[in-house]
Each structure stands twice: as C-alpha cells, then as structure tokens.
Write a protein that holds these residues in place. Structure first.
Motif, PDB file in Angstrom:
ATOM      1  N   GLY B 108       0.798  -1.216   0.000  1.00  0.00           N
ATOM      2  CA  GLY B 108       0.000   0.000   0.000  1.00  0.00           C
ATOM      3  C   GLY B 108       0.835   1.272   0.000  1.00  0.00           C
ATOM      4  O   GLY B 108       0.388   2.315  -0.477  1.00  0.00           O
ATOM      5  N   ARG B 109       2.038   1.175   0.518  1.00  0.00           N
ATOM      6  CA  ARG B 109       2.919   2.347   0.518  1.00  0.00           C
ATOM      7  C   ARG B 109       3.121   2.845  -0.902  1.00  0.00           C
ATOM      8  O   ARG B 109       3.174   4.053  -1.155  1.00  0.00           O
ATOM      9  CB  ARG B 109       4.252   1.948   1.139  1.00  0.00           C
ATOM     10  CG  ARG B 109       5.214   3.080   1.282  1.00  0.00           C
ATOM     11  CD  ARG B 109       6.559   2.551   1.713  1.00  0.00           C
ATOM     12  NE  ARG B 109       7.577   3.575   1.718  1.00  0.00           N
ATOM     13  CZ  ARG B 109       8.883   3.308   1.732  1.00  0.00           C
ATOM     14  NH1 ARG B 109       9.293   2.046   1.740  1.00  0.00           N
ATOM     15  NH2 ARG B 109       9.754   4.277   1.731  1.00  0.00           N
ATOM     16  N   GLN B 110       3.260   1.908  -1.850  1.00  0.00           N
ATOM     17  CA  GLN B 110       3.442   2.285  -3.248  1.00  0.00           C
ATOM     18  C   GLN B 110       2.110   2.656  -3.902  1.00  0.00           C
ATOM     19  O   GLN B 110       2.057   3.496  -4.797  1.00  0.00           O
ATOM     20  CB  GLN B 110       4.091   1.137  -4.039  1.00  0.00           C
ATOM     21  CG  GLN B 110       5.463   0.724  -3.525  1.00  0.00           C
ATOM     22  CD  GLN B 110       6.492   1.838  -3.655  1.00  0.00           C
ATOM     23  OE1 GLN B 110       6.377   2.723  -4.500  1.00  0.00           O
ATOM     24  NE2 GLN B 110       7.506   1.789  -2.794  1.00  0.00           N
ATOM     25  N   LEU B 111       1.064   1.998  -3.462  1.00  0.00           N
ATOM     26  CA  LEU B 111      -0.248   2.232  -4.078  1.00  0.00           C
ATOM     27  C   LEU B 111      -0.826   3.577  -3.658  1.00  0.00           C
ATOM     28  O   LEU B 111      -1.487   4.250  -4.450  1.00  0.00           O
ATOM     29  CB  LEU B 111      -1.199   1.095  -3.678  1.00  0.00           C
ATOM     30  CG  LEU B 111      -2.627   1.169  -4.186  1.00  0.00           C
ATOM     31  CD1 LEU B 111      -2.665   1.272  -5.702  1.00  0.00           C
ATOM     32  CD2 LEU B 111      -3.422  -0.028  -3.717  1.00  0.00           C
ATOM     33  N   VAL B 113      -2.461   5.875  -0.036  1.00  0.00           N
ATOM     34  CA  VAL B 113      -3.484   5.682   0.997  1.00  0.00           C
ATOM     35  C   VAL B 113      -4.892   5.751   0.416  1.00  0.00           C
ATOM     36  O   VAL B 113      -5.768   4.963   0.785  1.00  0.00           O
ATOM     37  CB  VAL B 113      -3.318   6.742   2.115  1.00  0.00           C
ATOM     38  CG1 VAL B 113      -4.448   6.644   3.116  1.00  0.00           C
ATOM     39  CG2 VAL B 113      -1.985   6.549   2.827  1.00  0.00           C
ATOM     40  N   LEU B 179      -6.091   3.664   8.997  1.00  0.00           N
ATOM     41  CA  LEU B 179      -5.493   4.446   7.915  1.00  0.00           C
ATOM     42  C   LEU B 179      -5.617   5.936   8.199  1.00  0.00           C
ATOM     43  O   LEU B 179      -4.709   6.710   7.902  1.00  0.00           O
ATOM     44  CB  LEU B 179      -6.168   4.130   6.583  1.00  0.00           C
ATOM     45  CG  LEU B 179      -5.621   2.954   5.783  1.00  0.00           C
ATOM     46  CD1 LEU B 179      -6.230   2.935   4.399  1.00  0.00           C
ATOM     47  CD2 LEU B 179      -4.106   3.013   5.681  1.00  0.00           C
TER      48      LEU B 179
END
Lengths: 194, 194
Positions: B108-111, B113, B179
């Motif tokens: 998710g860091r790349q995708l 938030v 999140l």
DNA sequence: CGCTACATGTAAGGTGTTACATGATTCC
DNA sequence: GGAATCATGTAACACCTTACATGTAGCG
C-alpha cells in the motif's frame, strides 16, 4: 519473445512489490513470499525465476552481483517502481474460490457427521495456529526498523488475517454445536416443530 | 484414453456431489455450482462437460434422456455415490491463496493511501452484499423440502460465509480507522513515542 | 419469426506446480 | 570431505478459463 515461459502479471506485482520493500535474491524472494505473504498469496520457483528474467529484460529490476557469493541481489529500478504502481492500481481480479473444506461440508450428508466434525476441528486448530503467527508478525513489524514505512499497510493485512481466523474459530464452535443438536434431533422419532 | 481433456478429481467431487442432491443437466449443474456453491467453489463449462463424460464412461453417472427436451438429465449411480464418498473422505488439499486485495494493501505504501481506502471500502460493500445473499440462502434452505436432508450441512457453509463476511466488515472498519490515524500521525513532524 | 434462454461440447491458450538438474557455500 | 542449505533454472505436466461453434425450445 519469452524465453521459456511467460509469468502472469500478478506474479510481476508480487515480485516487484517484495523487492520494493527490500532487494534480495530469487531464493530469498520465494521464502519471503511464503513466510510473509503466505496467508493470502503464493508463488513458486517456476514463476519467480522467469518473472525475474522478464523484469530484468524490461529494465524493471537490476541484478547486483555480490562480491562474496555467486548469487545475485535483485532490486527494482525507477521504472520498476513506476510499473509496480501501475500494476497495483489495476483492479484486483477476483480469483475463483476453491475451498475444499466447504465443498466437503456442503456434501456432508454423504461424507458423514463424524468426518465433518473432524474437518471443522482441523479448521479451528489451523485458525488458532494462524492467530499465533499473526501475533508474531505483529511484533516483528513493530521492531524491524527497515519496515517502518511499510508497516502500517502490512498491518492491515495482518489484521485481516486475525479477523478471518477469529471468525473461523467462532464459526467452528457454532458448527460443532449445530452438528450435535442436528444429530440428536434427527435420529429419534421426535419431530417437534420447536 | 481421455477423449480431449482430463478433469481434475476435485471437479469430479463437485459434480458428483451436486448430482447427489438433485439430478440435472450439465447446464443446470453449472448454474447451481455458480449460484449455490459460488461463494467457495467454482467450475466452468470447460471442466463440467468433460467431467460428466468421464464419469459416465466410468459408470459413475447415468444419462437419462428426457422425452420432451433434447437435453439429458445426469444422475449418480450407486457406484457414483460410493466414489463420491471416497472423494469426500480424501483430505482437502489446501489451495494456494491469491487474494488480490491483500496483495495490494501489503504494498500500500506504493499504491497510496487513497487507493487503499477504496479497496477496503469495496471489500466491505461486497461483504455486505454477501450477507444479504446468505440470508436469502438460509430462507430457501428452510423452505425447500427437497433439501431437508442436506440442509443441516449446507447451513454449515452458509454460516461460514456469514462469519467470514461479518469479519470482513469489522476488519474494513478497523482498517479505515487505522489508515486515518496513520495519515494524521505520519505527515506532521511529531514523532512522539506514545 | 426472431429473440432469449437452454443445452452441449471443443480448442486454444494462459496459469501454476512439481520434479528434476546442477552447482556453490557454509558449517561441522 | 560430507551434509545441509543456498541458489538458479528448465521441462513436463496438471489445471482452468475463455471464446468459439452449434443447435434446440419456448415465448412474444
């Protein structure tokens, strides 16, 4: 064009993603995927090495020779990170489910009540073991400084695993109870409405 | 020996099992598997017809011509039921999981938030829709007299679906909350230890 | 009579695992 | 120097889906 075998796009995502967290060898890649993503993802050697070869050919990962060992560390290039983001942004294709336990319980009438009970108990035991593993993963995520940036996201998946495992345990207990009452109400002649 | 294609043993289990509950055509078989077992099992045309052909050749199902239609109703033979019980008694092979949503959240860091939030919300929505379907299935099981004998077992799988769906909803809410807090604690300079 | 749903099947291709083959490194 | 582990890769096979091809039955 593809040397021997084409790896699926999904494999590219997993490989690029894992390398984005930490560069490593193909061998380590497989171990990481098995141990860390293992609860919701899997890749085999036969997928990983062809995928690495393709990604290298496309300039999405680069091979860094190590001095001491004969092995090669793979790391994503800038293009590789871009590609990873593209892949992650694609909608996840819902994979067709194949749950062998549920299939067997569905036809439990033919399988028999005792075997059903065994299946349910085994499922519960596995879920309890998973819960322990997730607790361990949580601790590792909290301590490992290399994962600081990725940890909040990885924790989401750990949390999903925990919720799922707890649900499996609760279901198993319900199911075992309902099998007991079903058995005691089916065999006797009594057929009261409530 | 196999005419064109060999179906897997797992497919034989599903087909024999479905026919053990009610004889039907290959077409209906696929619809039943999709609609009833759909939440935890799937078969496609390309599997079902070859499987039926093999099972017929082995004398495990028989084809009953219908007078009115050109279609054939398949029903398990006595041997077929025996074989089904054997197949069901085999230990379920744990299928390697491939959860696209979790794969994306893990990285998710790349995708990003926002995209993660979308994925989680979609997952929750799907789980809520499933909950409605399970409620429907429950009602159908209670009313359909043909299913009286199988219903207690089928209910186990419906219950598992419900537990799973509720867990998914609870997880999604947790995840969305975490999140939000992660975002508000990460972006500022503050880095207090608690 | 044309549209939709029912019905049966095949072929091609994509997907994924297992088993095999091979060798280097490390540790005892 | 022998065993275990690390490491890389290939080939064969099992598995599964999709798209295509074909035709029938029922209904408006």
């Amino acid at each position: 064009m593809a040397a021997t075998q084409r790896a699926a796009a999904q494999t590219h995502t997993a490989v690029l993603g894992a390398l984005s967290i930490a560069p490593m060898t193909g061998y380590a890649l497989r171990e990481q995927i098995r141990d860390t993503l293992g609860h919701f993802w899997s890749e085999s050697f036969g997928q990983i090495y062809p995928a690495l070869a393709e990604l290298e050919q496309q300039g999405l990962v680069e091979r860094r020779e190590t001095g001491t060992r004969r092995s090669a560390i793979f790391a994503p290039t800038a293009d590789g990170i871009t590609r990873l983001r593209e892949l992650l942004a694609e909608p996840p294709r819902p994979s067709s489910p194949r749950n062998g336990v549920m299939l067997r319980l569905f036809f439990g009438r033919q399988l028999g009540v005792d075997a059903c009970r065994d299946l349910i108990t085994q499922t519960r035991d596995r879920a309890e073991a998973q819960l322990v593993e997730f607790e361990l993963a949580r601790r590792e995520l909290a301590t490992d400084d290399d994962l600081r940036a990725d940890a909040p996201f990885i924790l989401l998946t750990v949390s999903a695993g925990e919720h799922g495992a707890r649900a499996a345990i609760a279901w198993a207990n319900d199911a075992l109870a309902s099998l007991s009452t079903a058995e005691s109400t089916t065999s006797p002649l009594s057929k009261e409405h409530t």
